[in-house]
Design a protein around this motif. Sequence first.
Motif, PDB file in Angstrom:
ATOM      1  N   TYR A 106     -36.198  46.898   4.027  1.00  0.00           N
ATOM      2  CA  TYR A 106     -37.676  47.795   3.337  1.00  0.00           C
ATOM      3  C   TYR A 106     -38.042  47.951   4.313  1.00  0.00           C
ATOM      4  CZ  TYR A 106     -35.873  46.848  -1.085  1.00  0.00           C
ATOM      5  OH  TYR A 106     -34.878  46.062  -2.881  1.00  0.00           O
ATOM      6  N   GLN A 107     -37.979  46.771   5.459  1.00  0.00           N
ATOM      7  CA  GLN A 107     -39.617  47.265   6.986  1.00  0.00           C
ATOM      8  C   GLN A 107     -38.483  48.241   7.479  1.00  0.00           C
ATOM      9  OE1 GLN A 107     -38.510  43.771   9.163  1.00  0.00           O
ATOM     10  NE2 GLN A 107     -41.170  43.942  10.346  1.00  0.00           N
ATOM     11  N   TRP A 108     -37.588  48.105   8.148  1.00  0.00           N
ATOM     12  CA  TRP A 108     -36.961  49.306   8.343  1.00  0.00           C
ATOM     13  C   TRP A 108     -36.950  50.664   7.687  1.00  0.00           C
ATOM     14  CZ3 TRP A 108     -33.306  53.390   7.358  1.00  0.00           C
ATOM     15  CH2 TRP A 108     -32.696  53.497   7.805  1.00  0.00           C
ATOM     16  N   TYR A 109     -37.320  51.112   6.524  1.00  0.00           N
ATOM     17  CA  TYR A 109     -37.028  51.882   5.510  1.00  0.00           C
ATOM     18  C   TYR A 109     -38.674  52.573   5.317  1.00  0.00           C
ATOM     19  CZ  TYR A 109     -37.995  55.031   2.139  1.00  0.00           C
ATOM     20  OH  TYR A 109     -38.543  55.736   1.257  1.00  0.00           O
ATOM     21  N   TYR A 110     -39.824  51.380   5.206  1.00  0.00           N
ATOM     22  CA  TYR A 110     -41.349  51.803   5.961  1.00  0.00           C
ATOM     23  C   TYR A 110     -41.484  52.420   7.244  1.00  0.00           C
ATOM     24  CZ  TYR A 110     -41.198  50.511   1.185  1.00  0.00           C
ATOM     25  OH  TYR A 110     -41.449  50.961  -0.475  1.00  0.00           O
ATOM     26  N   ILE A 111     -41.376  51.361   8.168  1.00  0.00           N
ATOM     27  CA  ILE A 111     -41.219  52.216   9.855  1.00  0.00           C
ATOM     28  C   ILE A 111     -41.050  53.334  10.016  1.00  0.00           C
ATOM     29  CG2 ILE A 111     -41.023  50.918  12.146  1.00  0.00           C
ATOM     30  CD1 ILE A 111     -41.880  48.102  11.138  1.00  0.00           C
ATOM     31  N   ARG A 112     -40.120  53.478   9.477  1.00  0.00           N
ATOM     32  CA  ARG A 112     -39.250  54.404   9.891  1.00  0.00           C
ATOM     33  C   ARG A 112     -39.774  55.522   9.296  1.00  0.00           C
ATOM     34  NH1 ARG A 112     -34.760  56.297  13.003  1.00  0.00           N
ATOM     35  NH2 ARG A 112     -33.494  58.566  12.034  1.00  0.00           N
ATOM     36  N   LYS A 113     -40.437  55.698   7.710  1.00  0.00           N
ATOM     37  CA  LYS A 113     -41.187  56.857   6.560  1.00  0.00           C
ATOM     38  C   LYS A 113     -42.296  56.833   7.736  1.00  0.00           C
ATOM     39  CE  LYS A 113     -41.921  57.914   2.272  1.00  0.00           C
ATOM     40  NZ  LYS A 113     -40.647  59.267   2.459  1.00  0.00           N
ATOM     41  N   GLY A 122     -44.094  54.810  10.498  1.00  0.00           N
ATOM     42  CA  GLY A 122     -44.415  54.945  10.919  1.00  0.00           C
ATOM     43  C   GLY A 122     -45.801  53.298  11.609  1.00  0.00           C
ATOM     44  N   LEU A 123     -44.893  52.797  12.302  1.00  0.00           N
ATOM     45  CA  LEU A 123     -45.371  51.256  12.638  1.00  0.00           C
ATOM     46  C   LEU A 123     -47.190  51.043  12.559  1.00  0.00           C
ATOM     47  CD1 LEU A 123     -43.981  48.536  12.812  1.00  0.00           C
ATOM     48  CD2 LEU A 123     -44.804  48.931  15.742  1.00  0.00           C
ATOM     49  N   GLU A 124     -48.031  52.138  13.405  1.00  0.00           N
ATOM     50  CA  GLU A 124     -49.447  52.731  12.939  1.00  0.00           C
ATOM     51  C   GLU A 124     -50.220  52.600  12.018  1.00  0.00           C
ATOM     52  OE1 GLU A 124     -48.025  54.931  15.098  1.00  0.00           O
ATOM     53  OE2 GLU A 124     -47.070  53.610  17.043  1.00  0.00           O
ATOM     54  N   TYR A 125     -48.988  52.556  10.875  1.00  0.00           N
ATOM     55  CA  TYR A 125     -49.934  52.914   9.649  1.00  0.00           C
ATOM     56  C   TYR A 125     -49.131  51.740   8.975  1.00  0.00           C
ATOM     57  CZ  TYR A 125     -49.905  54.348   4.804  1.00  0.00           C
ATOM     58  OH  TYR A 125     -50.299  54.322   3.182  1.00  0.00           O
ATOM     59  N   ILE A 126     -48.326  51.104   9.319  1.00  0.00           N
ATOM     60  CA  ILE A 126     -47.554  49.786   8.677  1.00  0.00           C
ATOM     61  C   ILE A 126     -48.667  48.767   8.898  1.00  0.00           C
ATOM     62  CG2 ILE A 126     -46.160  48.075   8.089  1.00  0.00           C
ATOM     63  CD1 ILE A 126     -45.590  50.719   6.479  1.00  0.00           C
ATOM     64  N   ASN A 127     -49.073  48.481  10.555  1.00  0.00           N
ATOM     65  CA  ASN A 127     -50.042  47.643  10.965  1.00  0.00           C
ATOM     66  C   ASN A 127     -51.573  47.611  10.441  1.00  0.00           C
ATOM     67  OD1 ASN A 127     -48.529  46.017  12.207  1.00  0.00           O
ATOM     68  ND2 ASN A 127     -48.552  47.518  13.747  1.00  0.00           N
ATOM     69  N   SER A 128     -52.124  49.195  10.318  1.00  0.00           N
ATOM     70  CA  SER A 128     -52.813  49.506   9.615  1.00  0.00           C
ATOM     71  C   SER A 128     -53.336  48.606   8.384  1.00  0.00           C
ATOM     72  CB  SER A 128     -53.541  51.295   9.606  1.00  0.00           C
ATOM     73  OG  SER A 128     -53.219  51.876   8.377  1.00  0.00           O
ATOM     74  N   LEU A 129     -51.750  48.364   7.519  1.00  0.00           N
ATOM     75  CA  LEU A 129     -52.564  48.130   5.721  1.00  0.00           C
ATOM     76  C   LEU A 129     -53.086  46.494   6.327  1.00  0.00           C
ATOM     77  CD1 LEU A 129     -49.372  50.171   4.250  1.00  0.00           C
ATOM     78  CD2 LEU A 129     -51.964  50.362   3.641  1.00  0.00           C
ATOM     79  N   ARG A 130     -51.977  45.901   7.288  1.00  0.00           N
ATOM     80  CA  ARG A 130     -52.422  44.904   7.106  1.00  0.00           C
ATOM     81  C   ARG A 130     -53.824  43.826   6.292  1.00  0.00           C
ATOM     82  NH1 ARG A 130     -48.112  41.791   9.432  1.00  0.00           N
ATOM     83  NH2 ARG A 130     -46.450  42.635  10.707  1.00  0.00           N
ATOM     84  N   ASN A 131     -54.923  44.543   7.513  1.00  0.00           N
ATOM     85  CA  ASN A 131     -56.458  43.461   6.923  1.00  0.00           C
ATOM     86  C   ASN A 131     -56.763  44.791   5.587  1.00  0.00           C
ATOM     87  OD1 ASN A 131     -55.770  41.453   7.965  1.00  0.00           O
ATOM     88  ND2 ASN A 131     -55.839  42.935   9.857  1.00  0.00           N
ATOM     89  N   PRO A 132     -56.178  44.877   4.734  1.00  0.00           N
ATOM     90  CA  PRO A 132     -57.583  46.097   4.440  1.00  0.00           C
ATOM     91  C   PRO A 132     -58.865  45.927   3.537  1.00  0.00           C
ATOM     92  CG  PRO A 132     -56.080  44.870   2.259  1.00  0.00           C
ATOM     93  CD  PRO A 132     -55.384  45.135   4.020  1.00  0.00           C
ATOM     94  N   SER A 133     -59.187  46.575   3.748  1.00  0.00           N
ATOM     95  CA  SER A 133     -61.302  46.272   3.466  1.00  0.00           C
ATOM     96  C   SER A 133     -61.665  45.929   1.736  1.00  0.00           C
ATOM     97  CB  SER A 133     -62.251  47.304   4.817  1.00  0.00           C
ATOM     98  OG  SER A 133     -61.572  48.237   3.911  1.00  0.00           O
TER      99      SER A 133
END
Length: 93
Positions: free
Chosen positions: A21-28, A30-41
């Motif tokens: 799943y991690q591979w799929y979401y990063i591939r689909k 991108g890592l920048e978007y995934i990392n931006s979700l880590r701390n949702p305000s």
Amino acid sequence: MGEKKRYISANEINQYIYCPYQWYYIRKYGLEYINSLRNPSEKEDQFVNFKKGIEYHEKYYKDIVRMRYKKYAVFLGVIFMILAILIVMRYVR
């Protein structure tokens, strides 16, 4: 993701083995978007599954580290037992 890659790197294979799943979401997305979700305000409810995924991966990593230390401890224990037996056998003769 923009332009699709025609090859899969060794790092991507490693990511896929760790978590498809991690591979799929990063591939689909991108890592920048995934990392931006880590701390949702805002809209915390929307990220419940993402938080569960992060917690799962952190627990998985801790379990792997514990398992590795247990293997080292057993290995060292066996070595010390063999050494102790050899020392005792030497003094018995």
